[in-house]
Design a protein around this motif. Structure first.
Motif, PDB file in Angstrom:
ATOM      1  N   GLY A  23       0.798  -1.205   0.000  1.00  0.00           N
ATOM      2  CA  GLY A  23       0.000   0.000   0.000  1.00  0.00           C
ATOM      3  C   GLY A  23       0.834   1.259   0.000  1.00  0.00           C
ATOM      4  N   ASN A  24       2.133   1.129  -0.123  1.00  0.00           N
ATOM      5  CA  ASN A  24       2.987   2.301  -0.179  1.00  0.00           C
ATOM      6  C   ASN A  24       3.113   2.756  -1.619  1.00  0.00           C
ATOM      7  OD1 ASN A  24       4.958   4.232  -0.064  1.00  0.00           O
ATOM      8  ND2 ASN A  24       6.624   2.843   0.506  1.00  0.00           N
ATOM      9  N   PRO A  25       2.435   3.821  -2.043  1.00  0.00           N
ATOM     10  CA  PRO A  25       2.428   4.212  -3.450  1.00  0.00           C
ATOM     11  C   PRO A  25       3.789   4.667  -3.934  1.00  0.00           C
ATOM     12  CG  PRO A  25       1.363   5.890  -2.098  1.00  0.00           C
ATOM     13  CD  PRO A  25       1.622   4.722  -1.209  1.00  0.00           C
ATOM     14  N   SER A  60      -1.781  -3.550 -13.418  1.00  0.00           N
ATOM     15  CA  SER A  60      -1.863  -2.278 -12.689  1.00  0.00           C
ATOM     16  C   SER A  60      -1.986  -1.075 -13.615  1.00  0.00           C
ATOM     17  CB  SER A  60      -0.615  -2.107 -11.810  1.00  0.00           C
ATOM     18  OG  SER A  60       0.536  -1.879 -12.615  1.00  0.00           O
ATOM     19  N   GLN A  61      -1.933  -1.314 -14.926  1.00  0.00           N
ATOM     20  CA  GLN A  61      -1.932  -0.242 -15.921  1.00  0.00           C
ATOM     21  C   GLN A  61      -0.772   0.720 -15.681  1.00  0.00           C
ATOM     22  OE1 GLN A  61      -5.892   1.293 -17.043  1.00  0.00           O
ATOM     23  NE2 GLN A  61      -6.726  -0.084 -15.486  1.00  0.00           N
ATOM     24  N   ARG A  67      -4.836  -2.491  -7.087  1.00  0.00           N
ATOM     25  CA  ARG A  67      -5.992  -2.456  -6.200  1.00  0.00           C
ATOM     26  C   ARG A  67      -7.001  -3.500  -6.673  1.00  0.00           C
ATOM     27  NH1 ARG A  67      -5.756   2.312  -3.151  1.00  0.00           N
ATOM     28  NH2 ARG A  67      -7.949   2.066  -2.574  1.00  0.00           N
ATOM     29  N   LYS A  68      -8.000  -3.786  -5.849  1.00  0.00           N
ATOM     30  CA  LYS A  68      -8.967  -4.832  -6.188  1.00  0.00           C
ATOM     31  C   LYS A  68      -9.645  -4.577  -7.528  1.00  0.00           C
ATOM     32  CE  LYS A  68     -10.150  -6.331  -1.515  1.00  0.00           C
ATOM     33  NZ  LYS A  68     -11.208  -6.451  -0.500  1.00  0.00           N
ATOM     34  N   ILE A 107      -1.445  -3.607  -3.253  1.00  0.00           N
ATOM     35  CA  ILE A 107      -0.209  -4.375  -3.134  1.00  0.00           C
ATOM     36  C   ILE A 107       0.792  -3.905  -4.175  1.00  0.00           C
ATOM     37  CG2 ILE A 107      -1.301  -6.419  -2.145  1.00  0.00           C
ATOM     38  CD1 ILE A 107      -1.211  -7.701  -4.946  1.00  0.00           C
ATOM     39  N   ASN A 108       2.070  -3.940  -3.819  1.00  0.00           N
ATOM     40  CA  ASN A 108       3.116  -3.574  -4.778  1.00  0.00           C
ATOM     41  C   ASN A 108       3.672  -4.838  -5.443  1.00  0.00           C
ATOM     42  OD1 ASN A 108       4.911  -4.742  -2.948  1.00  0.00           O
ATOM     43  ND2 ASN A 108       5.420  -2.795  -1.995  1.00  0.00           N
ATOM     44  N   PHE A 109       4.709  -4.683  -6.238  1.00  0.00           N
ATOM     45  CA  PHE A 109       5.213  -5.806  -7.012  1.00  0.00           C
ATOM     46  C   PHE A 109       5.774  -6.908  -6.125  1.00  0.00           C
ATOM     47  CE2 PHE A 109       8.759  -7.743  -9.576  1.00  0.00           C
ATOM     48  CZ  PHE A 109       7.936  -8.563 -10.317  1.00  0.00           C
ATOM     49  N   GLU A 110       6.448  -6.540  -5.047  1.00  0.00           N
ATOM     50  CA  GLU A 110       7.012  -7.563  -4.170  1.00  0.00           C
ATOM     51  C   GLU A 110       5.912  -8.334  -3.449  1.00  0.00           C
ATOM     52  OE1 GLU A 110      10.225  -6.003  -1.788  1.00  0.00           O
ATOM     53  OE2 GLU A 110      10.917  -4.813  -3.474  1.00  0.00           O
ATOM     54  N   ASP A 111       4.830  -7.669  -3.097  1.00  0.00           N
ATOM     55  CA  ASP A 111       3.666  -8.362  -2.546  1.00  0.00           C
ATOM     56  C   ASP A 111       3.099  -9.332  -3.590  1.00  0.00           C
ATOM     57  OD1 ASP A 111       3.684  -6.898  -0.117  1.00  0.00           O
ATOM     58  OD2 ASP A 111       2.605  -5.256  -1.058  1.00  0.00           O
ATOM     59  N   PHE A 112       3.054  -8.872  -4.825  1.00  0.00           N
ATOM     60  CA  PHE A 112       2.545  -9.682  -5.931  1.00  0.00           C
ATOM     61  C   PHE A 112       3.392 -10.951  -6.087  1.00  0.00           C
ATOM     62  CE2 PHE A 112       2.400 -10.534 -10.601  1.00  0.00           C
ATOM     63  CZ  PHE A 112       1.038 -10.739 -10.738  1.00  0.00           C
TER      64      PHE A 112
END
Length: 238
Positions: A23-25, A60-61, A67-68, A107-112
């Protein structure tokens, strides 16, 4: 009691690894270099990471987080009866290996990468200990999809909900029939995990330890796939 999100995919990275704050943009992935080595698993090459990063960017475009609502553009998910649970799993902090509970907003890429790690195939050089950990990681992810209230147990109502969702596309099956299937499966779970129960004994729900017993001898390693994240499929959405 199988609950498989989809079918078919290629090599995926292993569980764990470095992860930024979900969630850290402003956060960017720290996964880089020749390869990334999740703890306890063989190396994932930069080529594999690049392949997954293309998926992430398309989904994520070209934003830094997902996001959901980004999952709304995936055709293969549109008519999936458990679509909500699949999307939910990507944002479940239990699956993201965070200490706090609940859902991440993005979620960011590492979360992904962490989520995708649950769908990785078996590696031929895994020893028994690694295979056991690999199997438990997959089953824990699956368990979380059933355990919607995050209390560590799959109750009869939670299991009924999943069965009703899975069978919702069958116009010939009434809701009561789905409930009967769920109730029967729960009774079977009780007999496997508890044994003979007394007339006044109540089975409160399936714990993760019970869940492991129920899946003993079932090949979960090859049943969890993510076809809906195919790069070409996502590319056709825009």
């Amino acid at each position: 009691m199988a609950l498989c999100p989809g079918q078919g995919d290629t090599s995926l990275p292993g569980p764990g690894g470095h992860r930024g704050h979900a969630g850290n943009p402003q956060g960017t992935s720290r996964v880089s270099g020749e390869s990334w080595k999740p703890p306890g698993y063989s190396r994932v090459t930069s080529e594999q990471i690049e392949h997954l990063h293309r998926r992430f960017k398309q989904l994520s475009q070209d934003q830094l987080t997902i996001r959901k609502e980004n999952f709304d553009s995936i055709p293969d998910l549109e008519f999936n009866p458990i679509r909500g649970k699949i999307v939910h799993a990507f944002f479940d902090k239990r699956n993201l290996r965070q200490e706090s509970d609940g859902l991440a907003e993005e979620i960011n890429f590492e979360d992904f990468l962490t989520i995708m790690s649950y769908f990785r195939p078996i590696e031929m050089n895994m020893d028994e200990e690694q295979l056991d950990r690999f199997r438990k990681e997959k089953l824990k992810f699956l368990f979380h999809m059933y355990d919607s209230d995050h209390d560590g147990k799959i109750t009869l109502q939670e299991y009924r909900n999943v069965v009703e969702e899975l069978l919702s596309g069958n116009p010939h099956l009434e809701k009561e029939s789905a409930r009967s299937i769920a109730d029967g499966a729960m009774m079977e779970a009780a007999s496997i995990c508890v044994g003979q129960m007394g007339p006044d004994q109540v089975y409160e729900g399936i714990t993760f330890e019970d869940f492991l017993k129920m899946w003993q001898g079932i090949d979960i390693e090859t049943k969890m796939h993510v076809r809906f994240l195919n790069v070409d499929t996502i590319a056709h959405c825009y």
